[in-house]
Design a protein around this motif. Structure first.
Motif, PDB file in Angstrom:
ATOM      1  N   PHE A 454     -35.840  18.773  33.489  1.00  0.00           N
ATOM      2  CA  PHE A 454     -35.418  18.525  32.110  1.00  0.00           C
ATOM      3  C   PHE A 454     -33.908  18.630  31.940  1.00  0.00           C
ATOM      4  CE2 PHE A 454     -39.800  19.939  32.217  1.00  0.00           C
ATOM      5  CZ  PHE A 454     -40.384  18.764  31.768  1.00  0.00           C
ATOM      6  N   ASN A 455     -33.217  18.999  33.022  1.00  0.00           N
ATOM      7  CA  ASN A 455     -31.763  18.841  33.036  1.00  0.00           C
ATOM      8  C   ASN A 455     -31.375  17.410  33.370  1.00  0.00           C
ATOM      9  OD1 ASN A 455     -32.152  21.940  33.932  1.00  0.00           O
ATOM     10  ND2 ASN A 455     -30.267  21.689  32.798  1.00  0.00           N
ATOM     11  N   ILE A 456     -32.039  16.819  34.355  1.00  0.00           N
ATOM     12  CA  ILE A 456     -31.678  15.440  34.703  1.00  0.00           C
ATOM     13  C   ILE A 456     -32.142  14.449  33.640  1.00  0.00           C
ATOM     14  CG2 ILE A 456     -31.390  15.677  37.190  1.00  0.00           C
ATOM     15  CD1 ILE A 456     -34.274  14.913  37.592  1.00  0.00           C
ATOM     16  N   THR A 457     -33.280  14.715  33.007  1.00  0.00           N
ATOM     17  CA  THR A 457     -33.755  13.806  31.953  1.00  0.00           C
ATOM     18  C   THR A 457     -33.112  14.115  30.611  1.00  0.00           C
ATOM     19  OG1 THR A 457     -35.655  15.251  31.482  1.00  0.00           O
ATOM     20  CG2 THR A 457     -35.986  13.456  33.075  1.00  0.00           C
ATOM     21  N   GLY A 458     -32.551  15.311  30.458  1.00  0.00           N
ATOM     22  CA  GLY A 458     -31.881  15.686  29.220  1.00  0.00           C
ATOM     23  C   GLY A 458     -32.799  16.063  28.086  1.00  0.00           C
ATOM     24  N   LEU A 459     -34.110  16.084  28.297  1.00  0.00           N
ATOM     25  CA  LEU A 459     -35.052  16.391  27.224  1.00  0.00           C
ATOM     26  C   LEU A 459     -34.925  17.851  26.786  1.00  0.00           C
ATOM     27  CD1 LEU A 459     -38.172  14.559  28.704  1.00  0.00           C
ATOM     28  CD2 LEU A 459     -36.875  13.854  26.673  1.00  0.00           C
ATOM     29  N   PRO A 460     -35.087  18.142  25.502  1.00  0.00           N
ATOM     30  CA  PRO A 460     -34.981  19.527  25.046  1.00  0.00           C
ATOM     31  C   PRO A 460     -36.166  20.353  25.538  1.00  0.00           C
ATOM     32  CG  PRO A 460     -35.727  18.135  23.241  1.00  0.00           C
ATOM     33  CD  PRO A 460     -35.386  17.213  24.385  1.00  0.00           C
ATOM     34  N   ALA A 461     -35.888  21.585  25.935  1.00  0.00           N
ATOM     35  CA  ALA A 461     -36.926  22.464  26.453  1.00  0.00           C
ATOM     36  C   ALA A 461     -36.567  23.904  26.120  1.00  0.00           C
ATOM     37  CB  ALA A 461     -37.067  22.295  27.969  1.00  0.00           C
ATOM     38  N   MET A 462     -37.583  24.674  25.759  1.00  0.00           N
ATOM     39  CA  MET A 462     -37.366  26.067  25.358  1.00  0.00           C
ATOM     40  C   MET A 462     -38.368  26.967  26.051  1.00  0.00           C
ATOM     41  SD  MET A 462     -37.518  27.650  21.502  1.00  0.00           S
ATOM     42  CE  MET A 462     -36.784  29.242  21.103  1.00  0.00           C
ATOM     43  N   SER A 463     -37.881  28.108  26.543  1.00  0.00           N
ATOM     44  CA  SER A 463     -38.763  29.136  27.076  1.00  0.00           C
ATOM     45  C   SER A 463     -39.010  30.181  26.007  1.00  0.00           C
ATOM     46  CB  SER A 463     -38.141  29.802  28.308  1.00  0.00           C
ATOM     47  OG  SER A 463     -38.984  30.814  28.815  1.00  0.00           O
ATOM     48  N   LEU A 464     -40.286  30.534  25.824  1.00  0.00           N
ATOM     49  CA  LEU A 464     -40.623  31.611  24.917  1.00  0.00           C
ATOM     50  C   LEU A 464     -41.549  32.587  25.621  1.00  0.00           C
ATOM     51  CD1 LEU A 464     -43.325  30.437  22.403  1.00  0.00           C
ATOM     52  CD2 LEU A 464     -42.110  28.754  23.778  1.00  0.00           C
ATOM     53  N   PRO A 465     -41.412  33.876  25.357  1.00  0.00           N
ATOM     54  CA  PRO A 465     -42.274  34.856  26.008  1.00  0.00           C
ATOM     55  C   PRO A 465     -43.695  34.734  25.485  1.00  0.00           C
ATOM     56  CG  PRO A 465     -40.845  35.928  24.400  1.00  0.00           C
ATOM     57  CD  PRO A 465     -40.415  34.501  24.469  1.00  0.00           C
ATOM     58  N   CYS A 466     -44.665  34.718  26.403  1.00  0.00           N
ATOM     59  CA  CYS A 466     -46.057  34.508  25.998  1.00  0.00           C
ATOM     60  C   CYS A 466     -46.983  35.579  26.555  1.00  0.00           C
ATOM     61  CB  CYS A 466     -46.533  33.128  26.426  1.00  0.00           C
ATOM     62  SG  CYS A 466     -46.720  32.923  28.217  1.00  0.00           S
ATOM     63  N   GLY A 467     -46.420  36.633  27.128  1.00  0.00           N
ATOM     64  CA  GLY A 467     -47.236  37.690  27.675  1.00  0.00           C
ATOM     65  C   GLY A 467     -46.458  38.485  28.689  1.00  0.00           C
ATOM     66  N   GLN A 468     -47.124  39.451  29.299  1.00  0.00           N
ATOM     67  CA  GLN A 468     -46.473  40.241  30.331  1.00  0.00           C
ATOM     68  C   GLN A 468     -47.520  40.740  31.312  1.00  0.00           C
ATOM     69  OE1 GLN A 468     -46.279  43.870  30.846  1.00  0.00           O
ATOM     70  NE2 GLN A 468     -47.853  44.391  29.343  1.00  0.00           N
ATOM     71  N   SER A 469     -47.046  41.032  32.509  1.00  0.00           N
ATOM     72  CA  SER A 469     -47.910  41.534  33.566  1.00  0.00           C
ATOM     73  C   SER A 469     -47.108  42.502  34.421  1.00  0.00           C
ATOM     74  CB  SER A 469     -48.444  40.382  34.427  1.00  0.00           C
ATOM     75  OG  SER A 469     -49.270  40.841  35.466  1.00  0.00           O
ATOM     76  N   ASN A 470     -47.661  43.652  34.660  1.00  0.00           N
ATOM     77  CA  ASN A 470     -46.991  44.661  35.479  1.00  0.00           C
ATOM     78  C   ASN A 470     -45.612  45.010  34.931  1.00  0.00           C
ATOM     79  OD1 ASN A 470     -46.865  46.463  37.656  1.00  0.00           O
ATOM     80  ND2 ASN A 470     -45.852  44.969  38.990  1.00  0.00           N
ATOM     81  N   GLY A 471     -45.520  45.025  33.605  1.00  0.00           N
ATOM     82  CA  GLY A 471     -44.267  45.403  32.963  1.00  0.00           C
ATOM     83  C   GLY A 471     -43.202  44.334  32.947  1.00  0.00           C
ATOM     84  N   ASN A 503     -47.937  42.594  23.934  1.00  0.00           N
ATOM     85  CA  ASN A 503     -49.325  43.042  23.903  1.00  0.00           C
ATOM     86  C   ASN A 503     -50.295  42.028  24.479  1.00  0.00           C
ATOM     87  OD1 ASN A 503     -48.765  45.574  22.732  1.00  0.00           O
ATOM     88  ND2 ASN A 503     -48.641  44.635  20.701  1.00  0.00           N
ATOM     89  N   LEU A 504     -49.776  40.840  24.838  1.00  0.00           N
ATOM     90  CA  LEU A 504     -50.623  39.837  25.499  1.00  0.00           C
ATOM     91  C   LEU A 504     -50.611  40.121  26.997  1.00  0.00           C
ATOM     92  CD1 LEU A 504     -49.551  36.629  23.549  1.00  0.00           C
ATOM     93  CD2 LEU A 504     -51.647  37.923  23.273  1.00  0.00           C
ATOM     94  N   THR A 505     -51.171  41.264  27.359  1.00  0.00           N
ATOM     95  CA  THR A 505     -51.119  41.740  28.737  1.00  0.00           C
ATOM     96  C   THR A 505     -52.136  40.976  29.594  1.00  0.00           C
ATOM     97  OG1 THR A 505     -50.518  43.918  27.945  1.00  0.00           O
ATOM     98  CG2 THR A 505     -51.296  43.764  30.220  1.00  0.00           C
TER      99      THR A 505
END
Length: 509
Positions: A454-471, A503-505
């Motif tokens: 998505f850097n070469i294509t230039g499309l917008p992209a976002m990371s959001l936290p959706c859970g956790q595992s082992n801290g 809390n989405l462990t």
């Protein structure tokens, strides 16, 4: 000052370098011919340089002690206050240390730039200060921003605040630690292969890479102009959207900016919910060779949670996504090498050149032995393939980008957003000082199979936290068509309201 005139030996050296095969007795004629060119250079040299205006007072700041810098996240601490009111009033901001802040040291994670002080403010600096934000300093980043982990800076490793001894992600590593630890509300990072989204996934916050060119890159040290993106880092979706509203738009100084929208309203959809959204879960974004089972399962679970929010969620196959990272690779290694050899700005484009930075970088090869293994491997590959094939594979890869982008656009006929893991793994442990070159490079580049396309294509992209595992946090990436950042924010805000991600462990088997 008068420009130094070329000597007989200078032109003889240039002749040999360029293959002109001039005889020694011809050089005298060319010395005379070039005098008119030198006179033009004299005129340019005598003229006042063209600079952007620096309007807000600041001091050079201080280099923090280890006690005041527990995650090794700050490079220099200062305070630059913006206007008394505005959409960012009261918000504290960190700048990745490849963003020019006039009068404040900048080293871009490298020993070669230690001691450099910019003489301009980047466009994003002026815009955030005009909107009332307060800059608290420059955050560490990886050496020339090449690594996706946080172990390559000349100032030492940046530590993940979520779990001691683990990578914070890179190359916007210091920003990641400062956001995740709550030291700042917002941070400006950059993203050429995932350098905002990878830290967001590793350290657990919101990292947006907007459409290529939406935010001007003016006054930020480049890596490869077709990959360069300014990115936004925050602990809330709302702050991220407000930040993009502040920074987006044409500045007439950055050639990356083309065909921008006329409206930059990213907050209006934050409370709209997901009932009208169609989300495609990209099959090829999962099950990489280095994918961790709990990451894939947590992201699939999060995708299913969107169904409970009213979204239509189904799987989609985009086979070419699996080759996106390979297409990115020649562009990244050859483009980075060529731009660095051009003193980090190259030529053949119109806009603002930071000449002080070009001067500071001029003699980088005298210090190249100090480069970390990941940067050395990039330069070796870039120089070899550029020389061996005269840039043909860089060019072929750039041409293939159109095919890759068309594959994503075709999927957007049926979906408003695409979804996949941001990275295949959780934040790994930081390397020890005796790590081999191979392990060093692997750790720096092991995670960007999903982000780089998505850097070469230039499309917008976002990371959001959706859970956790082992801290450790797990990141989910949402991708939209060009300039549809508002749709990403709409979906991200709905998830943020409905689910407390720590809390989405992950349920271990």
């Amino acid at each position: 000052m008068t420009i130094r005139r070329p000597q007989h030996s200078d032109l003889l050296t240039s002749s040999d370098k360029l293959g002109l095969r001039l005889e020694s007795h011809d050089i005298s004629d060319y010395l005379t011919i070039l005098e008119d060119v030198c006179a033009d250079y004299d005129i340019v040299d005598s003229m006042t340089p063209e600079h952007t205006q620096v309007t807000y007072p600041r001091t050079p700041g201080i280099f923090p002690t280890p006690e005041d810098n527990p995650y090794n996240a700050w490079y220099v601490k200062t305070e630059v206050k913006g206007k008394n009111k505005g959409r960012l009033a009261g918000l504290k901001v960190a700048l990745k240390d490849n963003v020019c802040l006039a009068g404040v040291p900048m080293m871009n994670g490298s020993s070669t730039l230690r001691g450099y002080v910019p003489d301009i403010d980047a466009t994003v600096v002026t815009r955030l200060l005009d909107a009332g934000g307060t800059i608290l300093g420059k955050a560490q980043c990886e050496y020339f921003c090449v690594s996706g982990s946080s172990h390559t800076s000349a100032q030492g490793a940046v530590v993940n605040p979520r779990k001691a001894g683990h990578s914070a992600g890179g190359s916007s590593s210091g920003c990641a630690a400062l956001i995740a630890s709550g030291h700042v509300d917002l941070a400006i990072g950059t993203d050429q292969g995932g350098s905002v989204r990878i830290p967001a996934a590793y350290s657990g916050f919101y990292g947006m890479k907007p459409t290529h060119g939406l935010i001007p890159y003016t006054g930020v040290m480049p890596i490869e102009m077709t990959l360069d993106h300014v990115g936004l880092m925050s602990n809330t979706v709302e702050h991220n959207a407000l930040f993009l509203e502040t920074l987006a738009g044409l500045d007439n100084l950055d050639p990356r900016q083309q065909h921008l929208p006329i409206s930059f309203d990213y907050s209006s959809k934050l409370n709209k919910g997901c009932n009208d959204l169609r989300i495609g879960v990209v099959k090829e974004g999962f099950n990489w060779d280095n994918s961790e089972k709990d990451v894939d399962e947590s992201v699939r679970n999060a995708a299913n949670l969107y169904k409970s929010l009213g979204a239509t969620v189904s799987e989609v196959s985009i086979p070419l996504h699996r080759k996106g990272h390979a297409i990115w690779s020649p562009i990244a290694v050859e483009g980075t090498t060529q731009l660095l050899q051009g003193y980090n700005y190259g030529s053949n484009w119109k806009g603002l050149y930071v000449t002080s930075l070009m001067r500071a970088q001029r003699d980088w090869q005298q210090h190249a032995a100090e480069f970390p293994h990941d940067l050395k491997s990039c330069l070796l590959a870039g120089d070899y393939f550029s020389s061996q094939y005269a840039g043909q594979y860089y060019a072929k890869a750039q041409n293939l980008v159109r095919r890759l982008k068309a594959a994503y656009i075709n999927a957007f006929k049926d979906f408003d957003l695409l979804l996949m893991p941001t990275v295949p793994l959780k934040a790994p442990r930081l390397l020890t000082s005796d790590a081999s070159a191979s392990n060093f490079v692997t750790r720096a580049l092991e995670m960007n199979a999903n982000t780089a396309p998505f850097n070469i294509t230039g499309l917008p992209a976002m990371s959001l936290p959706c859970g956790q595992s082992n801290g450790l946090p797990i990141g989910m990436m949402l991708i939209a068509p060009d300039f549809k950042e508002a749709t990403i924010y709409q979906a991200a805000a709905a998830f943020e309201r409905a689910y407390d991600w720590p809390n989405l462990t992950h349920n271990k088997a």
